[in-house]
Scaffold this active site. Structure first.
Site, PDB file in Angstrom:
ATOM      1  N   HIS A  45       0.500   2.354  10.033  1.00  0.00           N
ATOM      2  CA  HIS A  45       0.810   1.913   8.673  1.00  0.00           C
ATOM      3  C   HIS A  45      -0.473   1.632   7.893  1.00  0.00           C
ATOM      4  O   HIS A  45      -0.624   2.061   6.736  1.00  0.00           O
ATOM      5  CB  HIS A  45       1.686   0.660   8.711  1.00  0.00           C
ATOM      6  CG  HIS A  45       1.936   0.043   7.370  1.00  0.00           C
ATOM      7  ND1 HIS A  45       2.975   0.422   6.554  1.00  0.00           N
ATOM      8  CD2 HIS A  45       1.265  -0.925   6.690  1.00  0.00           C
ATOM      9  CE1 HIS A  45       2.942  -0.280   5.431  1.00  0.00           C
ATOM     10  NE2 HIS A  45       1.910  -1.115   5.497  1.00  0.00           N
ATOM     11  N   GLU A  46      -1.404   0.918   8.519  1.00  0.00           N
ATOM     12  CA  GLU A  46      -2.672   0.623   7.842  1.00  0.00           C
ATOM     13  C   GLU A  46      -3.466   1.900   7.601  1.00  0.00           C
ATOM     14  O   GLU A  46      -4.121   2.050   6.565  1.00  0.00           O
ATOM     15  CB  GLU A  46      -3.493  -0.382   8.664  1.00  0.00           C
ATOM     16  CG  GLU A  46      -2.833  -1.740   8.847  1.00  0.00           C
ATOM     17  CD  GLU A  46      -2.394  -2.380   7.543  1.00  0.00           C
ATOM     18  OE1 GLU A  46      -3.051  -2.137   6.503  1.00  0.00           O
ATOM     19  OE2 GLU A  46      -1.396  -3.122   7.542  1.00  0.00           O
ATOM     20  N   HIS A  71      -2.335   3.492   4.520  1.00  0.00           N
ATOM     21  CA  HIS A  71      -2.982   2.994   3.302  1.00  0.00           C
ATOM     22  C   HIS A  71      -4.308   3.719   3.058  1.00  0.00           C
ATOM     23  O   HIS A  71      -4.669   4.007   1.910  1.00  0.00           O
ATOM     24  CB  HIS A  71      -3.234   1.491   3.415  1.00  0.00           C
ATOM     25  CG  HIS A  71      -2.013   0.648   3.211  1.00  0.00           C
ATOM     26  ND1 HIS A  71      -1.184   0.802   2.119  1.00  0.00           N
ATOM     27  CD2 HIS A  71      -1.488  -0.365   3.948  1.00  0.00           C
ATOM     28  CE1 HIS A  71      -0.197  -0.078   2.192  1.00  0.00           C
ATOM     29  NE2 HIS A  71      -0.355  -0.796   3.294  1.00  0.00           N
ATOM     30  N   HIS A 103      -5.427   5.914  -0.225  1.00  0.00           N
ATOM     31  CA  HIS A 103      -6.680   5.745  -0.954  1.00  0.00           C
ATOM     32  C   HIS A 103      -7.428   7.067  -1.054  1.00  0.00           C
ATOM     33  O   HIS A 103      -7.983   7.408  -2.115  1.00  0.00           O
ATOM     34  CB  HIS A 103      -7.545   4.695  -0.246  1.00  0.00           C
ATOM     35  CG  HIS A 103      -8.860   4.437  -0.914  1.00  0.00           C
ATOM     36  ND1 HIS A 103      -8.962   3.814  -2.128  1.00  0.00           N
ATOM     37  CD2 HIS A 103     -10.131   4.731  -0.527  1.00  0.00           C
ATOM     38  CE1 HIS A 103     -10.241   3.721  -2.472  1.00  0.00           C
ATOM     39  NE2 HIS A 103     -10.967   4.274  -1.522  1.00  0.00           N
TER      40      HIS A 103
END
Length: 233
Positions: free
Chosen positions: A102-103, A106, A110
Site C-alpha cells: 500500500h505504501e 503511494h 507520486h
C-alpha cells in the site's frame, strides 16, 4: 439555552461518527492482528514486497527505512522514502505485505503524478493551519457579541480546509490500495488465498479514513447549524 443546544447538537451529529470511528479502529486492529499471524508462503517481508512493487513500476529513487512502533507506516514524497514499522518491515506476514505494498502504491502515485495525491500534498500546509486555528476561533467567536460574527465565519472557513483535506485523502488511499493489490497479484507476491487476506487488511484500514472524513463533514454541518441559529437571534 445556547450552551444546551451546542451540547445537544454535538451528540446528535457526532454520536454516529464516534460509533463509526470506534468500529473502524477496532476492525483495523483485529484484522491486522489476525493476518499478522499468517506467514505468507513465499516468506517475503514487508520490505521485500515494497521493493518488488517499486521495481516492477520502474521506481528507483525511493528508499526504504525501518521505523519504530506499529501501524506508523508511511510514504514521504518530499524525501522519497517509504517508512515501514516494526510489524511490517522485517515481517513475512500477509498483513505486512499488504501494508507495505500500500505504501509502495503511494510511491507509484507520486511517480505517475496522480492528481488527487498532488492536490493533497499541495494543501497539507493550509489544512494543518486550518485545523489548528479553526476551533479556537469558533469558540472565541461564539463567546463574543453577535457583531463579531466574522470571527466564527473565519473559523468555519479554516475548518472547511481541514474537511476538504480529509475528503481528498479518500481517493488517494483507495487508489493506493488498488495499486497495491494489483501489484501483488501481478507479481505473485501472495497466493490468491493470501491476497484475499491482504485485501481485508487494506479494506479495514480504508474504513478509518472514511470514518475520519465522515466525522469531519458531520462536525462542519453541526457548526454551520449552530452558526445559522446564532445569526437568526
Amino acid at each position: 439555552m445556547g450552551f444546551y443546544y451546542y451540547n445537544w447538537s454535538y451528540f446528535v451529529f457526532m454520536l454516529p461518527a464516534l460509533i463509526l470511528t470506534l468500529w473502524a479502529q477496532a476492525s483495523v486492529k483485529s484484522t491486522f492482528e489476525k493476518y499478522s499471524r499468517i506467514r505468507n508462503q513465499r516468506g517475503l517481508t514487508g520490505a521485500n514486497a515494497a521493493a518488488t512493487v517499486l521495481r516492477n513500476n520502474g521506481i528507483t529513487d525511493v528508499c526504504l527505512e525501518h521505523i519504530s512502533r506499529n501501524l506508523t507506516d508511511n510514504f514521504d514524497p518530499r524525501d522519497h522514502v517509504i517508512r515501514l514499522s516494526d510489524s511490517v518491515y522485517d515481517v513475512s506476514s500477509v498483513a505486512a505485505v499488504g501494508v507495505a505494498a500500500h505504501e509502495a502504491g503511494h510511491a507509484v502515485q507520486h511517480a505517475v503524478g496522480y492528481g488527487p495525491m498532488k492536490l493533497r500534498t499541495a494543501i497539507i500546509p493550509v489544512a494543518r493551519i486550518g485545523s489548528q486555528l479553526a476551533m479556537p476561533m469558533i469558540v472565541i467567536g461564539m463567546l463574543l457579541p453577535v457583531q463579531f460574527t466574522f470571527v466564527v465565519t473565519a473559523g468555519i472557513w479554516f475548518y472547511s480546509l481541514a474537511v476538504f483535506f480529509e475528503i481528498v485523502t479518500l481517493p488517494v488511499e483507495f487508489n493506493a490500495s488498488s495499486r497495491a493489490l494489483a501489484a501483488i497479484a501481478d507479481s505473485g507476491i501472495l497466493s490468491p488465498e493470501e491476497l484475499q487476506g491482504a485485501k481485508k487488511v487494506l479494506r479495514a484500514a480504508a474504513m478509518t479514513y472514511l470514518a475520519a472524513a465522515f466525522t469531519a463533514v458531520l462536525n462542519l454541518l453541526r457548526l454551520l447549524l449552530i452558526f445559522g441559529r446564532r445569526n437568526d437571534r
